[in-house]
Design an enzyme around this catalytic site. Structure first.
Site, PDB file in Angstrom:
ATOM      1  N   THR A  29     -51.944 -16.675   5.504  1.00  0.00           N
ATOM      2  CA  THR A  29     -51.284 -16.595   6.808  1.00  0.00           C
ATOM      3  C   THR A  29     -49.999 -17.411   6.840  1.00  0.00           C
ATOM      4  OG1 THR A  29     -51.558 -17.269   9.114  1.00  0.00           O
ATOM      5  CG2 THR A  29     -52.823 -18.490   7.514  1.00  0.00           C
ATOM      6  N   ASP A  30     -49.093 -17.043   7.744  1.00  0.00           N
ATOM      7  CA  ASP A  30     -47.872 -17.843   7.929  1.00  0.00           C
ATOM      8  C   ASP A  30     -48.173 -19.183   8.603  1.00  0.00           C
ATOM      9  OD1 ASP A  30     -48.434 -16.919  10.488  1.00  0.00           O
ATOM     10  OD2 ASP A  30     -46.456 -16.051  10.860  1.00  0.00           O
ATOM     11  N   GLU A  31     -49.378 -19.326   9.182  1.00  0.00           N
ATOM     12  CA  GLU A  31     -49.686 -20.562   9.922  1.00  0.00           C
ATOM     13  C   GLU A  31     -49.751 -21.785   9.008  1.00  0.00           C
ATOM     14  OE1 GLU A  31     -52.703 -20.374  12.896  1.00  0.00           O
ATOM     15  OE2 GLU A  31     -52.121 -18.363  13.528  1.00  0.00           O
ATOM     16  N   TYR A  85     -58.068 -24.041  11.598  1.00  0.00           N
ATOM     17  CA  TYR A  85     -57.945 -22.747  10.904  1.00  0.00           C
ATOM     18  C   TYR A  85     -56.837 -22.805   9.858  1.00  0.00           C
ATOM     19  CZ  TYR A  85     -56.191 -18.027   9.985  1.00  0.00           C
ATOM     20  OH  TYR A  85     -55.729 -16.892   9.352  1.00  0.00           O
ATOM     21  N   THR A 109     -70.253 -10.873   9.972  1.00  0.00           N
ATOM     22  CA  THR A 109     -70.336 -11.852  11.060  1.00  0.00           C
ATOM     23  C   THR A 109     -69.989 -11.105  12.349  1.00  0.00           C
ATOM     24  OG1 THR A 109     -67.983 -12.411  11.014  1.00  0.00           O
ATOM     25  CG2 THR A 109     -69.415 -13.614   9.483  1.00  0.00           C
ATOM     26  N   LYS A 166     -56.973 -22.558   5.710  1.00  0.00           N
ATOM     27  CA  LYS A 166     -56.276 -21.528   4.921  1.00  0.00           C
ATOM     28  C   LYS A 166     -55.307 -22.189   3.933  1.00  0.00           C
ATOM     29  CE  LYS A 166     -56.464 -17.584   5.188  1.00  0.00           C
ATOM     30  NZ  LYS A 166     -57.362 -16.558   4.592  1.00  0.00           N
TER      31      LYS A 166
HETATM   32  P1  NAD Z   1     -61.434 -10.722  10.886  1.00  0.00           P
HETATM   33  O1  NAD Z   1     -62.001 -11.919  11.560  1.00  0.00           O
HETATM   34  O2  NAD Z   1     -61.194  -9.488  11.683  1.00  0.00           O
HETATM   35  O3  NAD Z   1     -62.358 -10.291   9.669  1.00  0.00           O
HETATM   36  C1  NAD Z   1     -62.929 -11.223   8.783  1.00  0.00           C
HETATM   37  C2  NAD Z   1     -64.024 -10.524   7.989  1.00  0.00           C
HETATM   38  O4  NAD Z   1     -64.581 -11.464   7.073  1.00  0.00           O
HETATM   39  C3  NAD Z   1     -65.178 -10.001   8.861  1.00  0.00           C
HETATM   40  O5  NAD Z   1     -65.517  -8.689   8.497  1.00  0.00           O
HETATM   41  C4  NAD Z   1     -66.324 -10.975   8.558  1.00  0.00           C
HETATM   42  O6  NAD Z   1     -67.599 -10.371   8.678  1.00  0.00           O
HETATM   43  C5  NAD Z   1     -66.001 -11.365   7.111  1.00  0.00           C
HETATM   44  N1  NAD Z   1     -66.560 -12.687   6.784  1.00  0.00           N
HETATM   45  C6  NAD Z   1     -66.471 -13.836   7.505  1.00  0.00           C
HETATM   46  N2  NAD Z   1     -67.130 -14.832   6.889  1.00  0.00           N
HETATM   47  C7  NAD Z   1     -67.650 -14.302   5.747  1.00  0.00           C
HETATM   48  C8  NAD Z   1     -68.428 -14.841   4.684  1.00  0.00           C
HETATM   49  N3  NAD Z   1     -68.815 -16.129   4.691  1.00  0.00           N
HETATM   50  N4  NAD Z   1     -68.763 -14.040   3.660  1.00  0.00           N
HETATM   51  C9  NAD Z   1     -68.379 -12.726   3.641  1.00  0.00           C
HETATM   52  N5  NAD Z   1     -67.667 -12.161   4.634  1.00  0.00           N
HETATM   53  C10 NAD Z   1     -67.296 -12.949   5.679  1.00  0.00           C
HETATM   54  O7  NAD Z   1     -60.106 -11.229  10.182  1.00  0.00           O
HETATM   55  P2  NAD Z   1     -58.686 -10.506  10.010  1.00  0.00           P
HETATM   56  O8  NAD Z   1     -57.869 -10.776  11.204  1.00  0.00           O
HETATM   57  O9  NAD Z   1     -58.899  -9.136   9.531  1.00  0.00           O
HETATM   58  O10 NAD Z   1     -58.086 -11.396   8.815  1.00  0.00           O
HETATM   59  C11 NAD Z   1     -58.400 -11.087   7.470  1.00  0.00           C
HETATM   60  C12 NAD Z   1     -57.694 -12.082   6.554  1.00  0.00           C
HETATM   61  O11 NAD Z   1     -56.288 -12.032   6.778  1.00  0.00           O
HETATM   62  C13 NAD Z   1     -58.091 -13.538   6.798  1.00  0.00           C
HETATM   63  O12 NAD Z   1     -58.145 -14.180   5.555  1.00  0.00           O
HETATM   64  C14 NAD Z   1     -56.961 -14.108   7.648  1.00  0.00           C
HETATM   65  O13 NAD Z   1     -56.812 -15.479   7.436  1.00  0.00           O
HETATM   66  C15 NAD Z   1     -55.776 -13.318   7.110  1.00  0.00           C
HETATM   67  N6  NAD Z   1     -54.669 -13.106   8.057  1.00  0.00           N
HETATM   68  C16 NAD Z   1     -54.905 -12.593   9.304  1.00  0.00           C
HETATM   69  C17 NAD Z   1     -53.825 -12.329  10.144  1.00  0.00           C
HETATM   70  C18 NAD Z   1     -54.029 -11.744  11.515  1.00  0.00           C
HETATM   71  O14 NAD Z   1     -53.057 -11.641  12.282  1.00  0.00           O
HETATM   72  N7  NAD Z   1     -55.209 -11.320  11.895  1.00  0.00           N
HETATM   73  C19 NAD Z   1     -52.526 -12.616   9.715  1.00  0.00           C
HETATM   74  C20 NAD Z   1     -52.337 -13.156   8.433  1.00  0.00           C
HETATM   75  C21 NAD Z   1     -53.418 -13.376   7.603  1.00  0.00           C
HETATM   76  O1  DAU Z   2     -49.869 -15.887  12.346  1.00  0.00           O
HETATM   77  C1  DAU Z   2     -50.961 -15.282  11.720  1.00  0.00           C
HETATM   78  C2  DAU Z   2     -52.234 -15.621  12.484  1.00  0.00           C
HETATM   79  O2  DAU Z   2     -52.185 -14.874  13.697  1.00  0.00           O
HETATM   80  C3  DAU Z   2     -53.494 -15.295  11.701  1.00  0.00           C
HETATM   81  O3  DAU Z   2     -53.545 -16.108  10.562  1.00  0.00           O
HETATM   82  C4  DAU Z   2     -54.736 -15.538  12.576  1.00  0.00           C
HETATM   83  O4  DAU Z   2     -55.891 -15.137  11.858  1.00  0.00           O
HETATM   84  C5  DAU Z   2     -54.606 -14.703  13.826  1.00  0.00           C
HETATM   85  O5  DAU Z   2     -55.695 -14.957  14.679  1.00  0.00           O
HETATM   86  C6  DAU Z   2     -53.290 -15.011  14.553  1.00  0.00           C
HETATM   87  O6  DAU Z   2     -53.312 -16.344  15.133  1.00  0.00           O
HETATM   88  P1  DAU Z   2     -52.715 -16.634  16.595  1.00  0.00           P
HETATM   89  O7  DAU Z   2     -53.350 -17.842  17.122  1.00  0.00           O
HETATM   90  O8  DAU Z   2     -51.231 -16.558  16.583  1.00  0.00           O
HETATM   91  O9  DAU Z   2     -53.249 -15.290  17.356  1.00  0.00           O
HETATM   92  P2  DAU Z   2     -53.913 -15.096  18.801  1.00  0.00           P
HETATM   93  O10 DAU Z   2     -53.985 -13.636  19.041  1.00  0.00           O
HETATM   94  O11 DAU Z   2     -55.138 -15.896  18.987  1.00  0.00           O
HETATM   95  O12 DAU Z   2     -52.799 -15.691  19.775  1.00  0.00           O
HETATM   96  C7  DAU Z   2     -51.475 -15.176  19.808  1.00  0.00           C
HETATM   97  C8  DAU Z   2     -50.677 -16.005  20.796  1.00  0.00           C
HETATM   98  O13 DAU Z   2     -51.170 -15.746  22.125  1.00  0.00           O
HETATM   99  C9  DAU Z   2     -50.808 -17.503  20.610  1.00  0.00           C
HETATM  100  O14 DAU Z   2     -49.587 -18.116  20.944  1.00  0.00           O
HETATM  101  C10 DAU Z   2     -51.898 -17.919  21.615  1.00  0.00           C
HETATM  102  C11 DAU Z   2     -51.671 -16.938  22.743  1.00  0.00           C
HETATM  103  N1  DAU Z   2     -52.880 -16.543  23.519  1.00  0.00           N
HETATM  104  C12 DAU Z   2     -53.982 -16.123  22.820  1.00  0.00           C
HETATM  105  C13 DAU Z   2     -55.112 -15.726  23.486  1.00  0.00           C
HETATM  106  C14 DAU Z   2     -56.337 -15.286  22.730  1.00  0.00           C
HETATM  107  C15 DAU Z   2     -52.853 -16.538  24.897  1.00  0.00           C
HETATM  108  O15 DAU Z   2     -51.830 -16.904  25.512  1.00  0.00           O
HETATM  109  N2  DAU Z   2     -53.968 -16.141  25.553  1.00  0.00           N
HETATM  110  C16 DAU Z   2     -55.103 -15.740  24.914  1.00  0.00           C
HETATM  111  O16 DAU Z   2     -56.119 -15.402  25.592  1.00  0.00           O
END
Ligand code: NAD
Ligand code: DAU
Length: 349
Positions: free
Chosen positions: A130-132, A155, A37, A159
């Site tokens: 996720t912790d969310e 979201y 994606t 999850k």
């Molecule tokens: P990301 O958005 O960077 O990557 C998601 C990947 O999934 C992409 O490569 C996308 O192409 C693939 N994907 C999406 N839909 C798909 C589908 N239908 N079939 C196959 N592939 C698909 O996400 P991320 O930040 O690397 O997060 C990865 C995992 O970890 C997620 O499950 C997220 O909920 C979890 N997570 C993320 C964070 C964070 O801070 N980013 C924290 C805790 C948990």
């Molecule tokens: O806690 C784990 C989660 O952290 C993961 O499960 C999610 O996949 C990941 O996207 C992340 O979620 P958040 O919403 O916490 O992350 P984000 O980077 O979008 O935002 C972090 C904080 O910053 C949040 O309080 C919103 C704020 N923010 C975010 C953006 C994009 C801003 O103030 N300005 C911004 O432009």
């Protein structure tokens, strides 16, 4: 040879997990299943794409017949499931994509595992969450594994739903599973819609840094490679059926984090101190914005001996260095330049 299917391996966290598994476990055959994606990017894995124990497969976890065919074609022994729609703001704008991938896609994978693993030993489905799912904290307290679920965005609700389904397949069908719930990750290869890479990109180009509300919201930040190490440990040594919380014990108010980032960027870019901070712009708050997340990771620390290796200053400095050295990556991913190439190269299934 053990065949390990990693979903979402072309994304941010997934690419670090794939690299770790391919490099640290040469006896595993690692299949990276990703739909590519907007968030998926094979450039994240350029350095390992020719390894003999690695294979990329483009495909959508929502596509049930495709998964059946995949599990029929490969003897898959275990799954680390990261594929998801991951950005909270996008889930507010378009919840349906999150229901499809995060809930339906997860159930499709669970069904495929259940069918192909029936009665067999040595299998494992590791669900990355996720912790969310635990909701939002006030100024006190930490999320523990026993904290009741209280998801509040589309979201986190998607999850939470997938976590419940994974547990239900364990209790009902005996599917061997483990779940990990992690706090906010940061580091190389993160798509610049998330706070830290978005701010780095905007600071670099002298564009406003949008801070939602007053910037008082708190997140618990963890360097992505520390998360990948935790996943490796849980996957190999975790107890089946159990949940592990992963977090950095590293809470930052958004505004304080951005001020620190601005100071690091001023230094790296040889700007006068304070120039980048002048870009901070307070904007309309996120709808339903959770106030604070913070993880108690005692269980994984005590039972599996994990702890984060990098301090936040070290991790953030490394992250800034990576983005400054990879401006082309940022330019290509923000322009959507990969998409038509991938469609041509791999088809769009
Ligand atoms: P990301 O958005 O960077 O990557 C998601 C990947 O999934 C992409 O490569 C996308 O192409 C693939 N994907 C999406 N839909 C798909 C589908 N239908 N079939 C196959 N592939 C698909 O996400 P991320 O930040 O690397 O997060 C990865 C995992 O970890 C997620 O499950 C997220 O909920 C979890 N997570 C993320 C964070 C964070 O801070 N980013 C924290 C805790 C948990
Ligand atoms: O806690 C784990 C989660 O952290 C993961 O499960 C999610 O996949 C990941 O996207 C992340 O979620 P958040 O919403 O916490 O992350 P984000 O980077 O979008 O935002 C972090 C904080 O910053 C949040 O309080 C919103 C704020 N923010 C975010 C953006 C994009 C801003 O103030 N300005 C911004 O432009």
């Amino acid at each position: 040879m053990t065949t390990l299917l990693i979903t979402g391996g072309a994304g941010f966290i997934g690419s670090h997990v794939v690299r770790k598994m391919v490099m640290d476990h040469p006896d595993y055959r690692v299949l990276n299943l990703d739909q590519l994606t907007y968030a998926g990017n094979l450039e994240n894995l350029k350095d390992i794409e020719d390894r003999p124990n690695y294979q990329f497969i483009r495909g959508d976890i929502v596509n049930e017949p495709f998964l059946e065919e995949l599990f029929g074609r490969h003897q898959i022994d275990s799954v680390i499931h990261l594929a998801a729609e991951s950005h909270v703001d996008r889930s507010i704008a378009n919840p349906t994509a999150f229901i499809n991938t995060n809930i339906v896609g997860t159930v499709n994978l669970l069904n495929a595992c259940r069918q192909s693993w029936d009665g067999k030993k040595g299998k494992l489905f590791h669900h990355i969450s996720t912790d969310e799912v635990y909701g939002s904290l006030g100024s006190e307290g930490l999320f523990r594994e026993e904290t009741p679920y209280d998801p509040r965005s589309p979201y986190s609700a998607s999850k939470a739903s997938s976590d419940h389904l994974v547990r239900a397949y364990h209790h009902t069908y005996g599917l061997p599973i483990v779940i990990s719930n992690c706090s906010n990750n940061y580091g190389p290869n993160q798509f610049p819609e998330k706070l830290i890479p978005l701010a780095i990109n905007n600071i670099l180009h002298m564009k406003p840094i949008p801070i939602y509300g007053k910037g008082e919201n708190v997140r618990d930040w963890l360097y992505v490679k520390d998360h990948a190490t935790a996943i490796d440990l849980i996957f190999h040594q975790g107890t089946q059926g159990r949940t592990y919380n992963i977090g950095g014990l590293n809470e930052w108010k958004n505004i304080d984090l951005i001020r620190l980032l601005c100071r690091i960027m001023d230094q790296k870019l040889n700007r006068e101190p304070g120039i980048s901070e002048g870009l901070i712009t307070f904007v309309k708050d996120r709808a339903g914005h959770d106030l604070r997340y913070a993880i108690d990771s005692t269980r994984i620390q005590n039972e599996l001996g994990w702890k984060p290796l990098l301090t936040f200053e070290q991790g953030l400095t490394r992250t800034v260095d990576w983005y400054l050295e990879n401006e082309e990556w940022m330019r290509r991913i923000t322009s959507g330049a990969y998409q038509s190439y991938y469609d041509q190269q791999y088809g769009n299934r």
